[in-house]
Design an enzyme around this catalytic site. Structure first.
Site, mmCIF file in Angstrom:
data_model
loop_
_atom_site.group_PDB
_atom_site.id
_atom_site.type_symbol
_atom_site.label_atom_id
_atom_site.label_comp_id
_atom_site.label_asym_id
_atom_site.label_seq_id
_atom_site.Cartn_x
_atom_site.Cartn_y
_atom_site.Cartn_z
ATOM 1 C CG ASP A 183 8.937 -1.936 2.024
ATOM 2 O OD1 ASP A 183 7.769 -2.052 2.457
ATOM 3 O OD2 ASP A 183 9.443 -2.733 1.213
ATOM 4 C CB CYS A 228 10.116 -10.170 -4.341
ATOM 5 S SG CYS A 228 8.806 -10.705 -5.437
ATOM 6 C CD GLN A 260 5.325 -8.670 4.539
ATOM 7 O OE1 GLN A 260 4.555 -9.099 5.393
ATOM 8 N NE2 GLN A 260 5.222 -8.990 3.260
ATOM 9 C CG HIS A 279 9.743 -6.941 -1.801
ATOM 10 N ND1 HIS A 279 9.425 -6.364 -3.001
ATOM 11 C CD2 HIS A 279 8.933 -8.026 -1.683
ATOM 12 C CE1 HIS A 279 8.472 -7.070 -3.580
ATOM 13 N NE2 HIS A 279 8.156 -8.085 -2.803
HETATM 14 N N1 C6P Z 1 5.678 -8.940 -0.595
HETATM 15 C C1 C6P Z 1 5.416 -11.345 -0.281
HETATM 16 O O1 C6P Z 1 4.888 -12.421 -0.517
HETATM 17 P P1 C6P Z 1 3.169 -4.618 -3.305
HETATM 18 O O2 C6P Z 1 3.319 -5.758 -4.286
HETATM 19 O O3 C6P Z 1 3.528 -3.311 -3.917
HETATM 20 O O4 C6P Z 1 1.867 -4.628 -2.592
HETATM 21 O O5 C6P Z 1 4.233 -4.914 -2.131
HETATM 22 C C2 C6P Z 1 5.576 -5.105 -2.446
HETATM 23 C C3 C6P Z 1 6.353 -5.379 -1.211
HETATM 24 C C4 C6P Z 1 7.235 -4.427 -0.740
HETATM 25 N N2 C6P Z 1 7.918 -4.591 0.385
HETATM 26 C C5 C6P Z 1 7.794 -5.694 1.138
HETATM 27 C C6 C6P Z 1 8.559 -5.805 2.402
HETATM 28 C C7 C6P Z 1 6.923 -6.710 0.713
HETATM 29 O O6 C6P Z 1 6.782 -7.791 1.457
HETATM 30 C C8 C6P Z 1 6.205 -6.561 -0.491
HETATM 31 C C9 C6P Z 1 5.323 -7.657 -1.013
HETATM 32 C C10 C6P Z 1 4.890 -10.109 -0.972
HETATM 33 O O7 C6P Z 1 6.346 -11.236 0.509
HETATM 34 C C11 C6P Z 1 4.821 -10.310 -2.446
HETATM 35 S S1 C6P Z 1 6.397 -10.628 -3.162
#
Ligand code: C6P
Length: 418
Positions: free
Chosen positions: A211, A376, A214, A134
């Site tokens: 990370d 993203c 998910q 991401h």
């Molecule tokens: N993915 C999706 O629709 P935040 O925004 O900080 O809570 O998470 C960011 C983020 C980081 N790593 C991974 C693997 C993610 O999936 C996400 C957020 C959402 O897939 C929003 S783009």
């Protein structure tokens, strides 16, 4: 399909009807039809008891934490620190001081980049990230690399969206300091072998940041079993609120890191003559008044999800994925992107002659919420020659009937746009 079907589905089943009762939003209608919410990888819905935690906090014991001596402040501090202990248990961390509350995964990764990275990376060093990342696990490293001059190397993925582990091993050199990789890909659902990757990184003298945005909603996570040095996740993807997330860090690493943001809460002493000294972990990394209600509600969400059982949730979502994969595979000209064996409940696809955005807008008119776009993950999509996909992603409360509604709606919508 066959590979999908091989995953173990012997885990206990869920009482999905009872689970649905706990989510008031699932009763609503969208454009006159029952909501079918399949955008869970973007954000999951929230059970009543998590919503109630806000009411309870603001209605009974709203106070700033760690500073007051009055009853409300004591209660708020106890609930806040209770959540830290809940998160510790959720991740099986050794020590609750290893749990830092952030605004989300993005801020957690930026914390590691700015506190650990600034202190430990220099020109010529190497950081390995994967093509599955991401943007929040790419851009912080790019920003820092442009300042410090270290090199970012990219772990490639194959045509299924699986990391090339042979290439991963080859990428290491004596200058490799960090591997930053997601546990599960948000765009394709690939589950990465982070435990094996951690062992390889450590054998090469590098650290690993995982990370877990998910992963935490879909499978049990044990940071000690993985042997992760850092692990990040967001509350809003695991049935909790927005505005709160977690960075787990190994205590010895956190203790050695300089603070990132300065302000109240994170200091021990402040003096114009002698400068400032800093609090112990975790407070050293929690400057300012945190999102108190959100942290408390996150604890409630993690207790909820643990009570339901992440093994059972993962197995149920796998059933949904198998069912959805079979249903959409019947649609002419539809191509699924991300076919990793054992992948999580994420179904990304493109359709010949129909733009993802048009599909997303039209299917919403039929009450179905999916996500369309680059998720993203632009470098990943670029490898597959697309700039957008449609993505349906599943949660504990989704049903097989909803998948059928989705597949029928999709067929109808594709007929309209072609
Ligand atoms: N993915 C999706 O629709 P935040 O925004 O900080 O809570 O998470 C960011 C983020 C980081 N790593 C991974 C693997 C993610 O999936 C996400 C957020 C959402 O897939 C929003 S783009």
């Amino acid at each position: 399909m066959n590979e999908l079907a091989t995953r173990d589905v012997d885990a206990p089943t869920l009482d999905v009807a009872a689970i649905r009762e706990e989510f008031p939003i699932l009763a609503r209608q969208v454009h006159g039809r029952p909501l079918v919410y399949l955008d869970n990888a973007a954000t999951s819905q929230t059970p009543r008891r998590v919503i109630a935690a806000f009411d309870d906090y603001y209605g009974r014991y709203n106070a700033n934490i760690h500073r007051g001596l009055h009853t409300l402040a004591d209660e708020a501090t106890a609930a806040f620190e209770g959540s830290r202990e809940t998160v510790r248990g959720f991740l099986n961390a050794a020590d609750s001081r290893e749990i830092i509350f952030t605004r989300g995964t993005t801020e957690a990764i930026n914390l590691v980049a700015n506190a650990w990275g600034r202190a430990n990376l220099k020109a010529g060093d190497e950081v390995l990230i994967s093509r599955l990342e991401h943007h929040s696990n790419i851009v912080p490293w790019q920003l820092l690399a442009s300042e410090l001059g270290f090199v970012i190397k990219v772990i490639p993925v194959d045509e299924r969206g699986v990391l090339d582990m042979a290439a991963y091993r080859e990428l290491f050199s004596e200058r490799t300091r960090l591997v930053a990789v997601n546990h599960i890909s948000n765009a394709f659902g690939t589950v990465n072998p982070v435990k094996e990757m951690a062992a390889i990184a450590h054998a090469q003298g590098a650290l690993i940041l995982v990370d877990g945005a998910q992963a935490t909603p879909h499978q049990p996570v044990d940071v000690r079993d993985i042997d992760a040095d850092f692990y990040a996740f967001s509350g809003h993807k695991v049935y909790g609120p927005t505005g709160v997330g977690v960075l787990y860090g190994r205590a010895v690493l956190l203790q050695a890191m300089p603070p990132w943001q300065g302000g109240g809460e994170m200091i021990r002493t402040v003096s114009f003559e002698d400068g400032s000294t800093f609090a112990e972990i975790p407070h050293k990394f929690e400057a300012g008044t945190p999102a108190i209600a959100e942290v408390i509600a996150l604890g409630e969400a993690l207790r909820w999800v643990s009570g339901v059982g992440l093994d059972a949730i993962g197995a149920w979502e796998h059933r949904l994925l198998v069912h959805a994969t079979a249903a959409v595979s019947r649609i002419d000209g539809l191509r699924i992107l991300g076919t990793a064996p054992g992948k999580a409940g994420v179904l990304s696809f493109v359709v010949d002659g129909a733009h993802a955005q048009d599909i997303g807008l039209l299917i919403d008119q039929l009450g179905v919420a999916i996500r369309t776009g680059h998720h993203c993950a632009q470098p990943l999509l670029a490898q597959f020659g697309v700039d957008a996909t449609c993505r349906a992603s599943f949660a504990a409360y989704n049903t097989l009937d909803e998948i059928d509604v989705f597949a029928e709606a999709l067929t109808r919508v594709i007929g309209m746009v072609r």
